[in-house]
Design a protein around this motif. Structure first.
Motif, mmCIF file in Angstrom:
data_model
loop_
_atom_site.group_PDB
_atom_site.id
_atom_site.type_symbol
_atom_site.label_atom_id
_atom_site.label_comp_id
_atom_site.label_asym_id
_atom_site.label_seq_id
_atom_site.Cartn_x
_atom_site.Cartn_y
_atom_site.Cartn_z
ATOM 1 N N THR A 59 -15.087 12.198 -23.685
ATOM 2 C CA THR A 59 -15.146 12.306 -25.139
ATOM 3 C C THR A 59 -13.957 13.116 -25.632
ATOM 4 O O THR A 59 -13.776 14.276 -25.224
ATOM 5 C CB THR A 59 -16.454 12.967 -25.585
ATOM 6 O OG1 THR A 59 -17.569 12.193 -25.104
ATOM 7 C CG2 THR A 59 -16.528 13.058 -27.114
ATOM 8 N N THR B 250 -10.490 4.596 -29.018
ATOM 9 C CA THR B 250 -11.756 5.146 -29.506
ATOM 10 C C THR B 250 -11.899 6.611 -29.117
ATOM 11 O O THR B 250 -11.161 7.117 -28.258
ATOM 12 C CB THR B 250 -12.948 4.363 -28.919
ATOM 13 O OG1 THR B 250 -12.861 4.405 -27.485
ATOM 14 C CG2 THR B 250 -12.940 2.913 -29.375
ATOM 15 N N LYS B 251 -12.882 7.271 -29.718
ATOM 16 C CA LYS B 251 -13.129 8.685 -29.424
ATOM 17 C C LYS B 251 -13.703 8.867 -28.020
ATOM 18 O O LYS B 251 -13.453 9.876 -27.362
ATOM 19 C CB LYS B 251 -14.096 9.258 -30.474
ATOM 20 C CG LYS B 251 -14.358 10.760 -30.346
ATOM 21 C CD LYS B 251 -15.364 11.238 -31.362
ATOM 22 C CE LYS B 251 -14.787 11.252 -32.763
ATOM 23 N NZ LYS B 251 -13.857 12.409 -32.945
ATOM 24 N N ARG B 252 -14.470 7.880 -27.557
ATOM 25 C CA ARG B 252 -15.091 7.957 -26.227
ATOM 26 C C ARG B 252 -14.519 6.834 -25.356
ATOM 27 O O ARG B 252 -14.516 5.665 -25.768
ATOM 28 C CB ARG B 252 -16.612 7.840 -26.332
ATOM 29 C CG ARG B 252 -17.263 9.102 -26.909
ATOM 30 C CD ARG B 252 -18.610 8.797 -27.572
ATOM 31 N NE ARG B 252 -19.558 8.133 -26.710
ATOM 32 C CZ ARG B 252 -20.482 8.757 -25.946
ATOM 33 N NH1 ARG B 252 -20.538 10.092 -25.944
ATOM 34 N NH2 ARG B 252 -21.345 8.083 -25.217
ATOM 35 N N THR C 8 -12.703 14.952 -28.508
ATOM 36 C CA THR C 8 -13.304 15.511 -29.731
ATOM 37 C C THR C 8 -12.423 15.334 -30.958
ATOM 38 O O THR C 8 -12.928 15.269 -32.082
ATOM 39 C CB THR C 8 -13.623 17.000 -29.525
ATOM 40 O OG1 THR C 8 -12.435 17.686 -29.111
ATOM 41 C CG2 THR C 8 -14.689 17.177 -28.445
ATOM 42 N N ASP C 9 -11.106 15.258 -30.753
ATOM 43 C CA ASP C 9 -10.208 15.022 -31.892
ATOM 44 C C ASP C 9 -9.680 13.593 -31.897
ATOM 45 O O ASP C 9 -8.686 13.285 -32.545
ATOM 46 C CB ASP C 9 -9.041 16.009 -31.874
ATOM 47 C CG ASP C 9 -8.195 15.884 -30.609
ATOM 48 O OD1 ASP C 9 -8.692 15.271 -29.633
ATOM 49 O OD2 ASP C 9 -7.060 16.392 -30.591
ATOM 50 N N SER D 180 -15.140 16.147 -21.546
ATOM 51 C CA SER D 180 -14.717 16.242 -22.949
ATOM 52 C C SER D 180 -13.366 16.937 -22.986
ATOM 53 O O SER D 180 -13.017 17.726 -22.094
ATOM 54 C CB SER D 180 -15.739 17.013 -23.794
ATOM 55 O OG SER D 180 -15.840 18.357 -23.371
ATOM 56 N N PRO E 85 -9.941 9.355 -32.560
ATOM 57 C CA PRO E 85 -10.128 8.629 -33.821
ATOM 58 C C PRO E 85 -11.611 8.472 -34.173
ATOM 59 O O PRO E 85 -12.417 8.079 -33.325
ATOM 60 C CB PRO E 85 -9.477 7.271 -33.542
ATOM 61 C CG PRO E 85 -9.511 7.128 -32.062
ATOM 62 C CD PRO E 85 -9.347 8.504 -31.509
ATOM 63 N N ASP E 86 -11.946 8.810 -35.431
ATOM 64 C CA ASP E 86 -13.331 8.637 -35.877
ATOM 65 C C ASP E 86 -13.696 7.167 -35.969
ATOM 66 O O ASP E 86 -14.834 6.777 -35.719
ATOM 67 C CB ASP E 86 -13.520 9.318 -37.243
ATOM 68 C CG ASP E 86 -13.381 10.841 -37.147
ATOM 69 O OD1 ASP E 86 -13.788 11.391 -36.105
ATOM 70 O OD2 ASP E 86 -12.846 11.448 -38.087
ATOM 71 N N GLU E 87 -12.729 6.355 -36.330
ATOM 72 C CA GLU E 87 -12.924 4.923 -36.375
ATOM 73 C C GLU E 87 -11.980 4.271 -35.364
ATOM 74 O O GLU E 87 -10.795 4.608 -35.317
ATOM 75 C CB GLU E 87 -12.632 4.374 -37.774
ATOM 76 C CG GLU E 87 -13.604 4.841 -38.841
ATOM 77 C CD GLU E 87 -15.009 4.298 -38.610
ATOM 78 O OE1 GLU E 87 -15.127 3.189 -38.023
ATOM 79 O OE2 GLU E 87 -15.979 4.989 -38.986
#
Length: 730
Positions: free
Chosen positions: A540, A570-572, A542-543, A614, A545-547
């Motif tokens: 993950t 992606t974020k994950r 943490t910073d 993470s 992309p939200d989308e």
């Protein structure tokens, strides 16, 4: 194409025209006393100029479809290349710029125009062949030779070498018209003496091999497989050597099916042998069958019996074997002609008495060479033949039929492996007794590979026992099997021709073949990403992309022709479990095709296995400072399921010996390993037969493409010649 005379100045032969004429087998006489390159026709017409002559050959060569292209666009492309080729006679930067330009162009193709050899290839190849003999601008050595060894123009060198090997004989003729390396002086264009021919060497420094008594334009060869299995890599060597010599001597090859054993043969094998011969690029005049000559062979057998050169023998097989071993005459050896003919008729009828008999040649039972001790010429076999049904109850043996049909069909040279060496004297004696024209035998060493069975009987056992999926199983050494494994035919041809017609017996590793193959596929195959499903770990960011967003990146950073792939960020993201276990807290790693990230937290289960990670992106970080370069996949529902398949040797012994009768005891029980994985969504577009590289995993061939989300894409691992291949999947 009508017969013409090619005239040119002795110190400036039109090499591309000479090569084109040789490739197209065009009738031509050569006169090196003219001031300019010209074609003189019998009716007095004349064409002048190298490019004009080259275009004429391309347009009129009926034996090479597409030699001048297939449509107006290709015609125009070829014209461009013909006009461009003279740039290779330039010096300094202009020559190197031309090499760079063509090298870049060949990133996306095997030939300069279309998908087959054209006079565009001939023009540029010939120009480079000439420049091979010219000194570099520094005077330190032949220019093109130096550049070939520099590894700077890999696509251009691949193309040049591929054509050199594929069309070895007609292209080697250029050597008679080029200057000696580094001399700067033209070589004589006069015909070479036999001594000069004997000293020929190819571009790898190995002596060129001559066929004894061969004359240019008069060589006729045959490739004669028995239709009792599929073509394997050992047969491929024989087929390609026939092709090589036919091209070298401007001769021809025929395909003959040696269908004299109905118990082993079938139409399935015939059809697939024809398919495999086509795969190898063997051009042949026609297809014949030994069974076409059964009436003539029967007449010859009867003739030999009437002349006292053959007899019918009813000695039991085991006793006959012992008598041959001990040099003891058969009790039937002195049968009268009438006795032999009466028993011969019983054999033809397939009667109970006839089934007890065979026909043997009356050679020499005391000869030290046991092959000369009255070999069997005919046997009874009541089984139905795959072509002619139940017409015959008797069938000739290979020892009897082969020399007869070779001579009748006009074969000049019979190529066969050195395992038949002791039977050469028998071959010549049979021809002599038959009163037929002599055929020269040329021996070459059988191709032996480690941990590999090349006996069709043993390969058939694996098929019948269900130990493999069929004759095209990727663990099999058949042409269809190794192609399905991911071998390019271009690599197989290069591998076999590099060995030449050596008579030295040796046991070869597969590594060299797969190394050649890697060089071919690596420069063009697309790159994709896969993550093994078992123990994969989510990282993950943490910073991150939200989308999710998508970016197009090249499938191959050095080959634009591979196209682009859509990569989702992606974020994950998923990473390999093995990679996750190697990461330490606060370690900076590189996410390939994205940038760096710093892992801040590592979560493990009770057994110490990493279950989650993470971290933070550090896209400005230097990839040069990180130890771990990680492949990854976005956490999306667009990923595809994969089955990664590795194969291993079928047997556990490096080389089976003659006394290893129970070969099944050496069978490897673990020859296949399947691993479930996830792949990037772009792999939905793969087609069966496509070759790709999975980053940090290796090369793969697509065997089963994407059908639906629930069914995995099946990828077969392709050896690269460097990784040690274990014996077993354990």
């Amino acid at each position: 194409m009508e017969e013409i005379k090619l005239t040119f100045p002795a110190d400036s032969p039109p090499l591309s025209v000479i090569v084109a004429l040789s490739l197209s087998s065009s009738p031509v006489t050569i006169d090196s006393s003219s001031a300019v390159p010209s074609f003189l026709f019998s009716d007095g017409r004349k064409l002048t100029g190298t490019s004009v002559l080259l275009r004429y050959v391309g347009r009129s060569a009926k034996s090479l479809p597409g030699f001048y292209g297939h449509d107006a666009f290709e015609y125009s492309q070829i014209d461009e290349w013909i006009d461009y080729a003279p740039v290779f006679s330039s010096s300094g930067s202009e020559f190197k710029n031309a090499c760079t330009s063509v090298d870049n162009y060949l990133q996306s193709g095997t030939f300069l125009v279309g998908h087959s050899l054209s006079i565009a290839d001939v023009a540029v190849w010939s120009a480079l062949a000439v420049s091979y003999t010219l000194l570099s601008s520094s005077g330190s050595g032949p220019r093109w030779e130096r550049l070939r060894k520099s590894k700077k123009y890999q696509n251009l060198v691949r193309w040049f070498n591929s054509i050199s090997l594929e069309y070895a004989e007609p292209l080697n003729k250029v050597a008679a018209y080029t200057a000696k390396k580094g001399s700067g002086k033209p070589a004589s264009v006069a015909p070479r003496s036999k001594d000069q021919q004997a000293s020929d060497v190819n571009d790898k420094g190995k002596p060129e091999v001559d066929l004894p008594g061969a004359e240019v334009g008069k060589v006729k060869l045959r490739f004669a497989p028995e239709p009792s299995g599929y073509l394997h890599i050992g047969h491929a060597k024989a087929a390609l050597l026939n092709k090589y010599f036919a091209e070298r001597y401007q001769g021809e090859v025929i395909i003959r099916f040696d269908d004299t054993n109905p118990a082993k043969e079938s139409n399935e094998f015939v059809e697939n042998l024809v398919k495999d011969i086509g795969t190898l690029g063997i051009k042949y005049e026609r297809v014949t069958y030994t069974s076409d000559y059964f009436p003539d062979l029967m007449s010859m057998a009867e003739k030999l019996m009437r002349e006292g050169k053959a007899y019918v023998d009813d000695t039991p097989r085991e006793q006959m074997h012992k008598e041959r071993k001990d040099g003891i005459d058969s009790k039937c050896r002195n049968h009268t002609v009438e006795e032999n003919l009466n028993l011969w008729r019983e054999m033809i009828a397939g009667s109970k008495r006839g089934l007890q008999c065979c026909v043997r040649g009356k050679l020499d039972m005391q000869d030290p060479n046991k092959a000369m001790r009255d070999p069997v010429y005919y046997r009874c076999n009541p089984m139905s033949h795959h072509r002619i049904g139940n017409k015959y109850k008797i069938y000739p043996t290979y020892d009897f039929a082969c020399p007869f049909v070779d001579s009748i069909e006009g074969i000049t040279h019979a190529l066969r492996s050195s395992e038949y060496h002791d039977r050469n004297a028998q071959y010549y004696k049979v021809l002599e007794d038959m009163g037929l024209r002599r055929v020269e035998i040329y021996e070459f060493s059988r191709l032996n590979l480690v941990y590999t069975l090349l006996s069709k009987r043993k390969l058939l056992w694996f098929v019948q026992q269900g130990e493999v999926g069929g004759w095209d199983d990727p663990r099999f050494p058949t042409v269809q099997g190794i192609v399905r494994r991911g071998l390019k035919i271009e690599a197989l041809i290069q591998f076999i021709l590099e060995q030449g017609a050596s008579k030295n017996l040796n046991l070869m590793e597969w590594d060299k073949l797969w190394t050649i193959n890697k060089k071919i596929v690596d420069s063009v195959c697309p790159r994709h990403t896969a993550v093994v499903e078992e123990r994969r770990v989510l990282l993950t960011l943490t910073d991150g992309p939200d989308e999710p967003f998508v970016r197009l990146i090249p499938k191959h950073k050095k080959y634009e022709g591979a196209g682009e792939k859509a990569t989702t960020f992606t974020k994950r993201i998923w990473i390999e479990g093995a990679d996750a276990s190697a990461i330490s807290v606060n370690e900076e790693v590189t996410l390939m095709d994205w940038g760096n990230a710093i892992v801040k937290d590592v979560t493990k289960d009770e057994e110490g296995r990493v279950t989650a990670l993470s971290g933070l992106l550090n896209l400005k970080g230097s990839v040069k400072t990180t130890k771990l370069k990680l492949t990854w996949l976005p956490e999306t529902n667009e990923l595809v399921k994969l089955t990664l398949t590795d194969f291993y040797y079928l047997i556990t012994k490096k080389k089976l010996e003659e006394n290893d009768k129970d070969f099944a005891s050496f069978m490897n029980k673990n020859t296949k390993k399947e691993t479930s994985a996830l792949g990037d969504s772009n792999m939905r577009n793969l087609q069966r037969g496509d070759v790709i590289q999975l980053e940090r995993k290796g090369y793969y061939r697509c065997d089963v493409p994407f059908v639906k989300s629930s069914k995995p894409i099946v990828l077969f691992s392709i050896p690269d010649g460097k990784q040690h291949q274990p014996l077993s999947a354990n």
